[in-house]
Design a protein around this motif. Structure first.
Motif, PDB file in Angstrom:
ATOM      1  N   PHE A  27       0.510  -1.352   0.371  1.00 47.39           N
ATOM      2  CA  PHE A  27       0.443  -0.151  -0.095  1.00 47.39           C
ATOM      3  C   PHE A  27       0.563   1.131   0.026  1.00 47.39           C
ATOM      4  O   PHE A  27       0.424   2.063  -0.792  1.00 47.39           O
ATOM      5  N   PHE A  37       1.841   1.290  -3.642  1.00 49.23           N
ATOM      6  CA  PHE A  37       0.718   2.417  -4.233  1.00 49.23           C
ATOM      7  C   PHE A  37       0.036   3.958  -3.846  1.00 49.23           C
ATOM      8  O   PHE A  37       0.373   4.959  -4.839  1.00 49.23           O
ATOM      9  N   HIS A  56      -0.043   6.425  -6.646  1.00 50.41           N
ATOM     10  CA  HIS A  56      -1.390   7.689  -7.311  1.00 50.41           C
ATOM     11  C   HIS A  56      -0.044   8.845  -7.168  1.00 50.41           C
ATOM     12  O   HIS A  56      -0.846   9.618  -8.547  1.00 50.41           O
ATOM     13  N   LEU A  62       7.177  -2.085  -6.278  1.00 54.92           N
ATOM     14  CA  LEU A  62       6.818  -3.183  -5.737  1.00 54.92           C
ATOM     15  C   LEU A  62       7.421  -4.333  -5.383  1.00 54.92           C
ATOM     16  O   LEU A  62       7.469  -5.227  -4.530  1.00 54.92           O
ATOM     17  N   ILE A  74      -3.069   0.933 -12.150  1.00 59.39           N
ATOM     18  CA  ILE A  74      -3.987   1.800 -10.579  1.00 59.39           C
ATOM     19  C   ILE A  74      -4.824   0.738 -10.537  1.00 59.39           C
ATOM     20  O   ILE A  74      -5.548   0.392  -9.425  1.00 59.39           O
ATOM     21  N   TYR A  81      -4.554  -2.224  -8.682  1.00 59.68           N
ATOM     22  CA  TYR A  81      -4.228  -1.380  -7.369  1.00 59.68           C
ATOM     23  C   TYR A  81      -5.705  -1.567  -7.022  1.00 59.68           C
ATOM     24  O   TYR A  81      -5.075  -2.112  -5.218  1.00 59.68           O
ATOM     25  N   HIS A  82      -6.428  -1.122  -7.142  1.00 65.08           N
ATOM     26  CA  HIS A  82      -8.117  -0.875  -6.698  1.00 65.08           C
ATOM     27  C   HIS A  82      -8.290  -2.667  -6.772  1.00 65.08           C
ATOM     28  O   HIS A  82      -9.277  -2.637  -5.011  1.00 65.08           O
ATOM     29  N   GLN A 109      -7.020  -3.356  -3.251  1.00 67.06           N
ATOM     30  CA  GLN A 109      -7.263  -2.608  -1.893  1.00 67.06           C
ATOM     31  C   GLN A 109      -8.219  -3.599  -1.480  1.00 67.06           C
ATOM     32  O   GLN A 109      -8.670  -3.733  -0.149  1.00 67.06           O
ATOM     33  N   HIS A 113     -12.403   5.238  -5.843  1.00 70.12           N
ATOM     34  CA  HIS A 113     -11.882   4.755  -7.087  1.00 70.12           C
ATOM     35  C   HIS A 113     -12.291   4.879  -8.151  1.00 70.12           C
ATOM     36  O   HIS A 113     -11.855   5.694  -8.886  1.00 70.12           O
TER      37      HIS A 113
END
Length: 505
Positions: free
Chosen positions: A56, A59, A63, A94, A195, A198-199, A202, A269
């Motif tokens: 995280f 991440f 962003h 990462l 992205i 990522y979502h 998450q 998101h």
């Protein structure tokens, strides 16, 4: 100096610099930082699942650098993000993520000065994310205690209405139906896939925490979900999500038990995508980017605009297809599922009629109130679904469309605008000529809405519509909004920007 004081100091510095360095349109932001709700479970997830927690932090960098590059290097080649930054994030960051959360203001310096309000909305929602991971990852808590703690955390989150995303589901017109929409995904498909990956993780991490039967199984489940995310990065963007992952699809057990939190995360998101589009779109001049970001932020916070029902929200994940979102987060097969839509597909074009799902309850409150299904929509609600087709002769939306037209023509400013435009004058003449038959009624309705779309491309006219409560009510009707959205797409027209950044549809 502890984490809290460093965050507060960085935020204060960023906002202060914004007041000094930016022109008048980037005025002082009257928002303040707030920290975790005090609780014994805070940072449990970091202790119990350090590998997932550290991702995280990476991440946050992704962003932040995205927004900074889009804002400060608008003419840069796509490879700046698609190759240089993507390779750094996936091959270095990462692989060995930071151990602690980053100070995003130090990465997105210019963006933090441009829109500190939006930046802090994201940070406040990310704290909600992390506190819920802590609750679900705390083996000392019973299920009943976890339920009570999640409810407390959501209540605490809502104590900041200046920062909190709405817990009512927003439809995809807000994310995909604006004049700047899809600019980012079209220009940067690989970074956009990152992205969305990522979502996916998450929200996906909630599922093994919710469904695994033992602490050991939860550890194994989280490890497997993280490994699946890393698989997405291989041969990019082949296995990355093709549409935005929806929490109800990726984390169904979590969404069923904690729907308010799940909706907040979907709205979070969605706004990430919207800001990427605003910053990437050449159709939004630099001097208007803050204004558009603040307008989007206000819409994502309010409980009245661009809403869909709870059933529509649940159904949308099914209609979009989990195979197009990266696949499930638990119980997945070795191979990725086969997608059924093109990468970055707009949901309306992919046959995802989210506006028509659960039509029987369309007029009911999105949170599931006892309002009857045939009740009129709440004032200001914008159910901009994607249902196509002409209105049936004699149906309610024929009358509503014509009433909208008549009310608009009764306004002297709008009438003056029509008289100065030959296309609008011709539409009025055609409507008058067709009136009187059932076919003419249907034609009248379509032309009246076409007329409204053209007029609403003028900000002064749209401001007049929203200043008149009856006009605003007619304009906000879901059937009218569906037709408006359809005609905008057909003609490639952009909705007008309201005169004030604080205005909400």
């Amino acid at each position: 100096m502890d984490r809290r004081h460093r965050v507060l100091g960085a935020a204060a510095l960023a906002v202060g610099l914004g007041m000094v360095a930016e022109p008048a349109h980037a005025q002082w932001a009257r928002v303040h930082e707030q920290f975790y709700m005090p609780a014994s479970h805070n940072w449990v997830f970091r202790r119990n699942y350090p590998g997932a927690d550290r991702l995280f932090n990476a991440f946050d960098y992704g962003h932040a650098i995205l927004y900074e590059k889009l804002l400060t290097r608008p003419g840069a080649p796509a490879s700046e993000l698609e190759v240089k930054e993507y390779d750094y994030i996936t091959r270095k960051l990462l692989v060995s993520p930071p151990r602690l959360p980053l100070e995003e203001a130090a990465i997105e310096v210019q963006y933090a000065k441009l829109a500190p309000e939006a930046k802090m909305m994201f940070e406040w929602a990310h704290i909600l994310h992390r506190q819920i991971y802590d609750v679900l990852g705390d083996e000392r808590l019973s299920q009943a205690q976890k339920d009570q703690q999640v409810a407390e955390i959501v209540r605490y989150y809502k104590t900041r209405p200046d920062l909190a995303f709405s817990s009512l589901p927003k439809n995809m017109e807000l994310m995909e139906g604006q004049y700047y929409s899809t600019a980012f995904r079209e220009a940067y498909p690989k970074f956009n896939g990152l992205i969305w990956g990522y979502h996916w993780l998450q929200v996906g991490l909630y599922e093994p925490l919710m469904t695994a039967p033992s602490p050991e199984a939860r550890q194994a489940g989280v490890t497997a979900t993280v490994a699946r995310f890393r698989q997405m990065l291989e041969n990019a963007p082949e296995h990355m999500p093709r549409v935005m992952p929806m929490t109800a699809a990726i984390a169904p057990a979590f969404s069923a038990r904690y729907p308010e939190a799940a909706i907040i995360f979907d709205n979070l998101h969605g706004m990430h995508d919207v800001i990427s589009d605003i910053l990437a779109s050449p159709r939004v001049p630099r001097e208007k980017k803050r204004e558009e970001i603040l307008r989007a932020a206000a819409r994502y916070r309010d409980d009245s605009s661009f809403l869909m029902t709870m059933q529509e929200w649940r159904d949308m994940g099914t209609m979009m297809g989990i195979q197009n979102m990266g696949g499930p987060a638990v119980g997945f097969l070795p191979d990725f599922p086969t997608p059924t839509v093109a990468r970055g597909a707009v949901m309306a074009h992919a046959g995802m009629n989210h506006g028509a799902a659960g039509q029987a309850g369309h007029g009911a409150h999105a949170a599931g109130s006892a309002q009857p299904a045939n009740a009129a929509p709440a004032h200001g609600m914008d159910h901009s679904g994607m249902q196509h087709g002409q209105p049936a002769p004699g149906s309610a939306n024929v009358q509503q469309a014509m009433e909208l037209h008549e009310r608009m023509m009764a306004d002297p400013v709008i009438r003056q605008r029509v008289e100065a435009d030959s296309v609008l004058r011709r539409l009025v003449q055609q409507m008058h000529g067709a009136h009187g038959t059932s076919e003419g009624a249907a034609s009248d309705s379509a032309q009246a809405l076409d007329f409204a779309v053209r007029l609403l491309s003028d900000p002064q006219v749209e401001a007049r519509v929203h200043a008149d409560p009856r006009l605003h009510r007619l304009w906000s009707d879901p059937e009218v909004q569906r037709r408006l959205a359809e005609l905008r797409r057909q003609r490639g027209m952009q909705p007008a920007a309201p005169a004030s950044p604080q205005h909400n549809h």
